[in-house]
Design a protein around this motif. Structure first.
Motif, PDB file in Angstrom:
ATOM      1  N   ARG A 262       0.840  -1.197   0.000  1.00 15.51           N
ATOM      2  CA  ARG A 262       0.000   0.000   0.000  1.00 15.51           C
ATOM      3  C   ARG A 262       0.874   1.246   0.000  1.00 15.51           C
ATOM      4  O   ARG A 262       1.720   1.407   0.884  1.00 15.51           O
ATOM      5  CB  ARG A 262      -0.910   0.042   1.231  1.00 15.51           C
TER       6      ARG A 262
ATOM      7  N   TYR B  13      -2.516   5.782  -0.538  1.00 18.37           N
ATOM      8  CA  TYR B  13      -3.599   4.846  -0.251  1.00 18.37           C
ATOM      9  C   TYR B  13      -3.970   4.853   1.230  1.00 18.37           C
ATOM     10  O   TYR B  13      -5.125   4.627   1.589  1.00 18.37           O
ATOM     11  CB  TYR B  13      -3.180   3.437  -0.674  1.00 18.37           C
TER      12      TYR B  13
ATOM     13  N   LYS C 206     -13.500   6.017  -1.049  1.00 21.13           N
ATOM     14  CA  LYS C 206     -13.042   5.790   0.314  1.00 21.13           C
ATOM     15  C   LYS C 206     -14.045   6.361   1.316  1.00 21.13           C
ATOM     16  O   LYS C 206     -14.882   7.193   0.973  1.00 21.13           O
ATOM     17  CB  LYS C 206     -11.687   6.462   0.546  1.00 21.13           C
TER      18      LYS C 206
END
Length: 281
Positions: free
Chosen positions: A180, A184, A226
């Motif tokens: 990641r 992110y 998100k």
């Protein structure tokens, strides 16, 4: 400062907490605390101490008045003895800034005993809460407050507002084990903020019991679908030492965060305990 010493200091209080007190809003405090992520086998039990500079127009036991501006500002520097073990870049020092503004502008209820207020706040945390490299929250909304009083006092507060949150993680594991990237791990967007505050103060001794739950629910403005939610539960006891200008503050806190994916490999749940001595000048 050990808990046994703090309890011993609390026992020095031998007369009413309301004697020889003034209304100065300026204070300083010394803090000692512990925090950990119990769901992570690699998390350290962080120990540390800090210093706070405080400006509080309300003080700990006063009540809001109509058409009055209230500012509550607190800046804290904190140094950890044991920082997060699973992050090689983890610094030991951290800083927090909290700013609250409230102005009651109307009364509600049959006896005009509820105060409706404009409410604004900003919270900024740098390298705080172990895995948080940087976090900020700005809120604008309304608050409803009432004091229920006979001999002792019960203060109820409700706040509802719109907020902007930005969070940046600082942890090596997601990058090394999950691939990641830093972007992110980070979050920034808008959402709803809610807080429910309860305080019960014993009139003669001035001892105050408090419980507060706040939640930020980030639901829009986030990239790539998100989301981010944060729940924070705080339990505290405030004990005056001789008068209201010298306070001993015990606090335990539970902070839980949630995301659309697992960012850390364990539950993002932080537990804290602390003791603080506060002196108003």
């Amino acid at each position: 400062m050990k808990t046994t010493l703090a309890l011993g200091l609390a026992g020095l209080m031998s007369f009413s907490a309301f004697a020889d007190s003034d209304n100065s809003p300026y204070a300083m405090s010394l803090i000692a605390g512990l925090e950990s992520y119990p769901d992570s086998e690699f998390s350290s039990m962080s120990r540390g101490g800090g210093l706070s500079f405080i400006w509080d127009d309300l003080r700990y036991n006063n009540v809001y008045q109509l058409d009055t501006n209230y500012f509550r500002v607190r800046g804290t520097y904190y140094y950890e003895r044991d920082s997060e073990k699973y992050d090689e870049d983890r610094f030991r020092n951290s800083m927090d800034l909290r700013f609250n503004y409230q102005r009651p502008f109307a009364t509600l209820g049959a006896h005009q005993d509820y105060l409706l207020s404009f409410h604004g706040r900003y919270e900024g945390h740098y390298n705080s809460q172990q895995l948080e490299e940087f976090e900020q929250l700005a809120v604008a909304g309304l608050s409803l407050n009432r004091r229920f009083s006979d001999v002792n006092h019960y203060d109820l507060g409700l706040t509802l507002g719109l907020g902007y949150s930005e969070e940046e993680k600082d942890d090596d594991w997601p990058r090394e084990e999950m691939g990641r990237g830093e972007e992110y791990l980070n979050r920034a967007g808008f959402g709803y903020f809610f807080e429910w505050s309860n305080k019960y103060t014993f009139a003669h001794s001035g001892v105050q019991l408090g419980a507060k739950w706040s939640r930020f629910d980030g639901q829009w403005g986030y990239d790539a679908d998100k989301f981010y939610t944060m729940d924070r539960l705080t339990l505290e006891v405030v004990t005056p030492l001789a008068n209201q200008n010298n306070l001993l503050h015990f606090m335990t806190q539970y902070i839980s965060r949630d995301y659309e994916v697992d960012l850390l490999g364990f539950e993002d749940t932080l537990y804290r305990v602390a003791v603080e001595y506060v002196h108003y000048f």
